[in-house]
Design an enzyme around this catalytic site. Structure first.
Site, short mmCIF file in Angstrom:
data_model
loop_
_atom_site.label_atom_id
_atom_site.label_comp_id
_atom_site.label_asym_id
_atom_site.label_seq_id
_atom_site.Cartn_x
_atom_site.Cartn_y
_atom_site.Cartn_z
N HIS A 189 11.86 -4.46 -1.64
CA HIS A 189 12.57 -3.80 -2.46
C HIS A 189 11.99 -2.63 -3.26
O HIS A 189 12.79 -1.77 -3.88
CB HIS A 189 13.80 -4.49 -3.23
N ASP B 190 11.74 -10.42 1.44
CA ASP B 190 11.46 -9.39 0.38
C ASP B 190 10.01 -9.01 0.28
O ASP B 190 9.43 -8.95 -0.72
CB ASP B 190 11.99 -9.66 -0.80
N SER C 228 8.12 -6.85 -10.10
CA SER C 228 8.24 -7.18 -8.71
C SER C 228 7.08 -6.85 -7.98
O SER C 228 6.71 -5.64 -7.88
CB SER C 228 9.41 -6.58 -8.38
#
Length: 404
Positions: A135, A165, A248
């Site tokens: 993402h 992911d 992230s």
């Protein structure tokens, strides 16, 4: 006529004479006592009666180095502990990842659409490889990586895996000075220290937060296509180390400075603090290898379209599927792909899968997890199915999943 009568005066005169004698006697006694002690102590010491008096041992040096500034005379302490040592082993391998997208369809320039973190895990020849979250780079027209020395380099997207992911990038290795070492996430214990390193808010590169492993085996539901239906139960590490937007794709490390997870998710609610998640490195590693080698993850498949039995109205359980009363779980085959492994094995629409190799399959998530985690392309599995209410076993050889 004076203040004293005869008796008092005589008594006073006698007391003065006695005081002088007492002083002389006391002085002589002191000299005699000193002589006795002088000759007695060596004798007692020789007999071992008195302890030997030694000078005090010098104090041990502190592990912290004290340094005095010659000008200001101030003293600074060089503090080194397990956390600082762990961070030093990996901090330069954690980088910023910038997602650049066109500001206008006709424009030539690109603007920052978002920023996250990444970890350099491999250096091979003139190329270095970076793992991050899918993402973080999703929808990017161009990608840049910000190194620890505040240098930005152009990155090439090697491959992505939306289900886990994860994404892999490659960059020039010229200015890469450090590569992260993989640890063993299967050995993690609740309560052991964990350190998150990343780029929170997209511009605070190299931020370090400390916490513990809250749960090394947390199952977290994931909706990969954002359609409101859970597609996957991801196995993640739960930690209370602060993981904020921009973290992230960054590193979760253990006390030895080894990479144990890729930071991925956080419950973003004002009432929730200290709940962050990371993809365990033991789960991520084979995904990373596939992305690096093939540009995608090669997963096995049966070749069917499915729906969990729980998604089917209960009326059809007995009327359409003719399931026994004690079967209230499983996966319904809604379609069979032509020339697929399922087609060749004779599977049909409305067959209900309840087990694979003896392991209970309750829903479509269980089916995917069994195939993706425990099987490889070319393996043969024994499927337990119900067809028209009758139980039977079917052997299926798994083929490679085709990407659309």
């Amino acid at each position: 006529m004076g203040f004293y009568d005869g008796e008092d005066y005589n008594r006073t005169t006698k007391q003065k004479g006695n005081r002088g004698g007492a002083l002389v006697a006391g002085f002589l006694g002191a000299i005699l006592g000193a002589l006795i002690i002088l000759f007695t102590i060596p004798a007692l010491s020789g007999l071992g009666v008195l302890p030997e008096v030694t000078s005090p041992a010098p104090e041990e040096e502190s592990s912290d180095e004290l340094v005095q500034d010659p000008v200001t005379k101030s003293i600074s302490v060089d503090v080194t502990n397990d956390i600082t040592s762990a961070v030093e082993k990996v901090n330069e391998a954690v980088v910023g990842v910038i997602n650049l997208q066109k500001t206008d369809f006709w424009a030539e320039d690109y603007g920052e659409a978002g920023a996250g973190s990444g970890v350099i895990y491999k250096k091979q020849g003139d190329t270095a490889f970076v793992v991050t979250n899918n993402h973080v780079v999703q929808g990017a027209s161009q990608i840049e990586v910000s190194l620890s020395a505040e240098q930005r380099v152009s990155a090439e997207l090697v491959g992505t895996d939306p289900l886990m992911d994860l994404a892999v990038l490659k960059i020039p290795a010229e200015n890469v000075t450090m590569v992260a070492e993989f640890g063993d996430s299967d050995k993690l214990k609740p309560g052991e220290p964990a350190v998150a390193i990343g780029n929170p808010l997209g511009f605070l590169e190299g931020t370090v937060t400390q916490g513990i492993v809250s749960n090394p085996e947390r199952s977290f539901p994931v909706d990969t296509d954002q359609n409101g239906t859970i597609d996957w139960n991801a196995d993640v590490i739960q930690t209370d180390a602060s993981i904020n937007p921009g973290n992230s794709g960054g590193a979760l490390i253990n006390i030895s400075g080894q990479l144990i997870g890729i930071n991925s998710m956080k419950i973003a609610k004002s009432s929730v603090e200290g709940i962050g998640f990371a993809i365990p490195i033991n789960i991520a590693e084979p995904i990373i290898k596939d992305l690096e080698t093939y540009g995608e993850v090669r997963r096995p498949q049966i070749g069917v379209g499915t729906k969990s039995l729980s998604e089917i109205p209960t009326y059809h359980w007995s009327e359409s599927l003719k399931l026994p009363m004690d079967i209230d779980f499983g996966v319904v085959i809604m379609s069979v792909f032509p020339t697929s492994s399922a087609y060749q094995a004779g599977l049909k629409e409305l067959d209900v899968i309840t087990a694979m190799d003896g392991e209970t399959i309750k829903n479509s998530i269980d089916l995917r997890k069994f195939l993706y985690s425990k099987k490889e392309i070319g393996d043969t599995v024994t499927m337990t199915i119900y067809r028209e209410g009758k139980k039977q076993n079917v052997k299926v050889t798994l083929s490679e999943q085709q990407t659309s």
